[in-house]
Design an enzyme around this catalytic site. Structure first.
Site, PDB file in Angstrom:
ATOM      1  CG  ASN A 132      -0.399  -0.151   2.497  1.00  0.00           C
ATOM      2  OD1 ASN A 132       0.757  -0.563   2.640  1.00  0.00           O
ATOM      3  ND2 ASN A 132      -1.156   0.198   3.515  1.00  0.00           N
TER       4      ASN A 132
ATOM      5  CE  LYS B 194       8.868 -10.459   0.491  1.00  0.00           C
ATOM      6  NZ  LYS B 194       7.943 -10.370  -0.637  1.00  0.00           N
TER       7      LYS B 194
ATOM      8  N   GLY C  14       2.454  -5.752   7.398  1.00  0.00           N
ATOM      9  CA  GLY C  14       1.554  -6.494   6.516  1.00  0.00           C
ATOM     10  C   GLY C  14       0.355  -7.000   7.289  1.00  0.00           C
ATOM     11  CB  SER C  15      -2.143  -9.503   6.398  1.00  0.00           C
ATOM     12  OG  SER C  15      -1.337 -10.642   6.173  1.00  0.00           O
TER      13      SER C  15
ATOM     14  N   GLY D 287       1.766 -11.889   9.759  1.00  0.00           N
ATOM     15  CA  GLY D 287       2.494 -11.520  10.985  1.00  0.00           C
ATOM     16  C   GLY D 287       2.618 -12.705  11.931  1.00  0.00           C
TER      17      GLY D 287
ATOM     18  CD  GLU E 183       4.077  -0.874  13.280  1.00  0.00           C
ATOM     19  OE1 GLU E 183       2.837  -0.771  13.372  1.00  0.00           O
ATOM     20  OE2 GLU E 183       4.858  -0.299  14.050  1.00  0.00           O
TER      21      GLU E 183
ATOM     22  CB  CYS F 128      -2.271  -0.192   8.294  1.00  0.00           C
ATOM     23  SG  CYS F 128      -1.208   1.246   8.522  1.00  0.00           S
TER      24      CYS F 128
ATOM     25  CD  GLN G 194      -7.524  -6.036  -0.302  1.00  0.00           C
ATOM     26  OE1 GLN G 194      -7.048  -7.130  -0.001  1.00  0.00           O
ATOM     27  NE2 GLN G 194      -8.349  -5.388   0.498  1.00  0.00           N
TER      28      GLN G 194
ATOM     29  CD  GLU H 223       7.653   0.227  11.260  1.00  0.00           C
ATOM     30  OE1 GLU H 223       6.600   0.435  10.631  1.00  0.00           O
ATOM     31  OE2 GLU H 223       8.672  -0.248  10.740  1.00  0.00           O
TER      32      GLU H 223
HETATM   33  P1  NAD Z   1       0.677  -9.534   3.400  1.00  0.00           P
HETATM   34  O1  NAD Z   1       0.800  -9.953   4.809  1.00  0.00           O
HETATM   35  O2  NAD Z   1      -0.052 -10.384   2.455  1.00  0.00           O
HETATM   36  O3  NAD Z   1       2.108  -9.310   2.748  1.00  0.00           O
HETATM   37  C1  NAD Z   1       3.066  -8.445   3.317  1.00  0.00           C
HETATM   38  C2  NAD Z   1       4.463  -8.919   2.946  1.00  0.00           C
HETATM   39  O4  NAD Z   1       4.703 -10.200   3.540  1.00  0.00           O
HETATM   40  C3  NAD Z   1       4.701  -9.108   1.462  1.00  0.00           C
HETATM   41  O5  NAD Z   1       5.995  -8.646   1.166  1.00  0.00           O
HETATM   42  C4  NAD Z   1       4.597 -10.603   1.281  1.00  0.00           C
HETATM   43  O6  NAD Z   1       5.294 -11.089   0.162  1.00  0.00           O
HETATM   44  C5  NAD Z   1       5.212 -11.107   2.564  1.00  0.00           C
HETATM   45  N1  NAD Z   1       4.834 -12.462   2.961  1.00  0.00           N
HETATM   46  C6  NAD Z   1       3.712 -13.159   2.647  1.00  0.00           C
HETATM   47  N2  NAD Z   1       3.718 -14.380   3.250  1.00  0.00           N
HETATM   48  C7  NAD Z   1       4.867 -14.447   3.954  1.00  0.00           C
HETATM   49  C8  NAD Z   1       5.436 -15.428   4.818  1.00  0.00           C
HETATM   50  N3  NAD Z   1       4.829 -16.593   5.063  1.00  0.00           N
HETATM   51  N4  NAD Z   1       6.613 -15.159   5.422  1.00  0.00           N
HETATM   52  C9  NAD Z   1       7.230 -13.966   5.219  1.00  0.00           C
HETATM   53  N5  NAD Z   1       6.743 -12.989   4.403  1.00  0.00           N
HETATM   54  C10 NAD Z   1       5.578 -13.229   3.785  1.00  0.00           C
HETATM   55  O7  NAD Z   1       0.048  -8.070   3.481  1.00  0.00           O
HETATM   56  P2  NAD Z   1      -0.390  -7.117   2.262  1.00  0.00           P
HETATM   57  O8  NAD Z   1      -1.631  -7.652   1.677  1.00  0.00           O
HETATM   58  O9  NAD Z   1       0.785  -6.865   1.390  1.00  0.00           O
HETATM   59  O10 NAD Z   1      -0.664  -5.748   3.032  1.00  0.00           O
HETATM   60  C11 NAD Z   1      -1.896  -5.390   3.525  1.00  0.00           C
HETATM   61  C12 NAD Z   1      -1.926  -5.539   5.036  1.00  0.00           C
HETATM   62  O11 NAD Z   1      -0.865  -4.776   5.624  1.00  0.00           O
HETATM   63  C13 NAD Z   1      -3.189  -4.984   5.661  1.00  0.00           C
HETATM   64  O12 NAD Z   1      -3.648  -5.876   6.655  1.00  0.00           O
HETATM   65  C14 NAD Z   1      -2.736  -3.681   6.288  1.00  0.00           C
HETATM   66  O13 NAD Z   1      -3.547  -3.230   7.342  1.00  0.00           O
HETATM   67  C15 NAD Z   1      -1.366  -4.028   6.727  1.00  0.00           C
HETATM   68  N6  NAD Z   1      -0.558  -2.821   6.947  1.00  0.00           N
HETATM   69  C16 NAD Z   1      -0.190  -2.486   8.230  1.00  0.00           C
HETATM   70  C17 NAD Z   1       0.532  -1.311   8.463  1.00  0.00           C
HETATM   71  C18 NAD Z   1       0.949  -0.908   9.852  1.00  0.00           C
HETATM   72  O14 NAD Z   1       1.839  -0.067   9.972  1.00  0.00           O
HETATM   73  N7  NAD Z   1       0.374  -1.435  10.917  1.00  0.00           N
HETATM   74  C19 NAD Z   1       0.861  -0.487   7.390  1.00  0.00           C
HETATM   75  C20 NAD Z   1       0.464  -0.852   6.101  1.00  0.00           C
HETATM   76  C21 NAD Z   1      -0.248  -2.035   5.895  1.00  0.00           C
END
Ligand code: NAD
Length: 468
Positions: free
Chosen positions: A144, A167, A218-219, A223, A240, A274, A321, A448
């Protein structure tokens, strides 16, 4: 579009294979990204380990390098912004803002202090608490805000003396790869490595024996996987994660005055933030006027290709998405929700979706209970503030939330009752480099930004000196 390469040990490295990157405005592949192999990742990790020794010893140089990074980003803003818009979808003006934010974050972080605290000092003994870097940091980012969120990790990790392997998401690898290319001239070889690939590459990073700390955005689902992958090696983690932010609007507001801010608090980046407003709770007395104002805005906002200067909102970033948002809206409709505006795909190309407002939605319908992460906002009336707070807190998420009122003192008091990392009053998404950002509950571990974010890239060391 020119070639994109991995940055490993300060050098440009081509992929043995590549994968296609889709422009969400067209739904078509427009460029190729290198698909980093396990052997190439090993090389990046070894380079980061080798670079750590010299890098961790020269704090003055690290500050200067971060300032040079800020300049390098500013110098390359136009090119980077175009790449970001094409792979992410956001309007060019918003992409430019994101990159400008990245430069601001580099500059601000360069000025942070790494504290040395003296906890005891007399003629016999001196006890200091110092901060040591971890070593190699594995940074994994979402699609995002790919550049800004990467810099939230790169700048403090490097200032603290760590080296890093970044990455990015497979949906938006190009702006991070380009960032790596730009920074090759200013960051010593091996200190910052950028690799691209699929989710499996993320897994390799989080399991890699060279990595001492993982910083992940990420998600929630990913996480949790990363926390599990880190456990056998006791790697440190900062997570995060997702949010399902409530905004609580009290009856004393002027609907006209707050509507624009509420709308953009929810729909910025097409809702793919997020900490965007994802559930809007409005006190009954102002429910209808707020709804009317928001509907007016939603109907007039221009949604289109981010490269068109007239576009205010771009497409949803990717097909899964787009399908998820569509499904959540359709399911809400089946469960009795009323669509006030929007509700449909826009056009037949790309992943455009109308800004959508929904009412008459129960709390357990997925578009309320889960993170929609797209341009669709449920609006829910409430009668008592206590009830609104209870509903706002009845979730595993706890990233941020906001309260809207003319009585700012009362607003701050209500905001403090929200179970989340940031409580805003009369604003949302007011994220700053000097304040910690992070989530309560499932929205994350650690923070962060600001000095707190910097300290997350260090561990404590006590130096206890017997003077005699
Ligand atoms: P995602 O978790 O699908 O992917 C995030 C990253 O993780 C990508 O680089 C992906 O390739 C990697 N990844 C996927 N599976 C993995 C694994 N098993 N091991 C290690 N890495 C792996 O998330 P997304 O769809 O890219 O992002 C959207 C999500 O991120 C939403 O839930 C959003 O709320 C969250 N987000 C949080 C913040 C915050 O600061 N809290 C900021 C932005 C987005």
């Amino acid at each position: 579009m020119s070639q994109f390469t991995l940055t490993i040990d300060g050098k440009s490295v081509a992929g043995e294979r590549t994968f296609g990157v889709i422009n969400p405005a067209t739904g078509k592949v427009f460029a190729q990204a290198p698909d980093c192999t396990r052997a190439q990742l090993d090389l990046a990790m070894e380079a980061a380990q080798r670079a750590f020794r010299a890098w961790s010893r020269d704090e003055a140089k690290r500050r200067q390098v971060l300032r040079d990074c800020a300049e390098a980003v500013k110098k390359n803003l136009t090119d980077l912004a175009r790449v970001l818009t094409q792979e992410q979808g956001k309007p060019l003006a918003r992409a430019t803002e994101e990159l400008f934010g990245a430069a601001v974050w580099f500059d601000f972080t360069a000025g942070l202090q790494i504290p040395v605290e003296v906890v005891f000092d007399d003629e016999n003994t001196r006890v200091e608490v110092r901060r040591r870097p971890y070593g190699v940091v594995g940074a994994i980012t979402p699609w995002n805000y790919p550049v800004l969120l990467a810099v939230w990790k790169i700048a403090p990790a490097l200032l603290a003396g760590n080296t890093l392997v970044l990455k990015p998401s497979p949906f938006t690898p190009l702006s991070s790869l380009r960032l790596g290319e730009i920074l090759r001239d200013v960051v010593p070889a091996g200190v910052l490595n950028v690799v691209s690939g699929g989710n499996e590459l993320g897994q390799w990073v989080s399991e890699h024996p060279a990595v001492r700390k993982i910083s992940f955005t990420g998600s929630v689902a990913t996480g949790k996987k990363i926390a599990a992958a880190a456990a056998p090696d006791l790697k440190r983690v900062t997570l995060e994660l997702g949010g399902n932010d409530p905004a609580i609007v009290l009856k004393d507001v002027d609907p006209k005055q707050v509507a624009q801010k509420l709308f953009w608090g929810a729909f910025m980046n097409s809702g793919q933030v997020c900490s965007a407003i994802k559930r809007l709770y409005v006190e009954e007395e102002v429910y209808q006027p707020i709804l009317n104002e928001l509907a007016e805005i939603a109907k007039t906002v221009k949604v289109g290709d981010g490269l068109d200067p007239a576009s205010q909102l771009g497409p949803i970033n990717n097909k899964p998405q787009f399908e998820r948002v569509t499904e959540l809206v359709e399911e809400a409709k089946r469960q009795g929700a009323r669509i006030v505006t929007g509700g449909h795909r826009l056009g037949s190309e790309g992943y455009f979706f109308e800004p959508t407002l929904l009412t008459d939605v129960a709390e357990d319908v997925r578009i309320v209970a889960e993170e929609q992460f797209g341009p669709a906002l449920p609006i829910l009336p409430f009668r008592s503030v206590d009830d609104a707070i209870e509903r706002a807190n009845a979730t595993h998420f706890g990233l941020s939330g906001s309260v809207w009122t003319n009585d700012v003192k009362r607003g701050a008091e209500i905001a403090s009752r929200l179970e989340c990392g940031t409580g805003w009053v009369n604003q949302h998404l007011a994220i700053r480099p000097d304040a910690p950002f992070g989530g309560a509950k499932w929205s994350g571990i650690g923070v962060e930004n600001g000095p707190w974010g910097l300290l997350g890239f260090t561990e404590l060391q006590v130096i206890n000196v017997a003077k005699k």
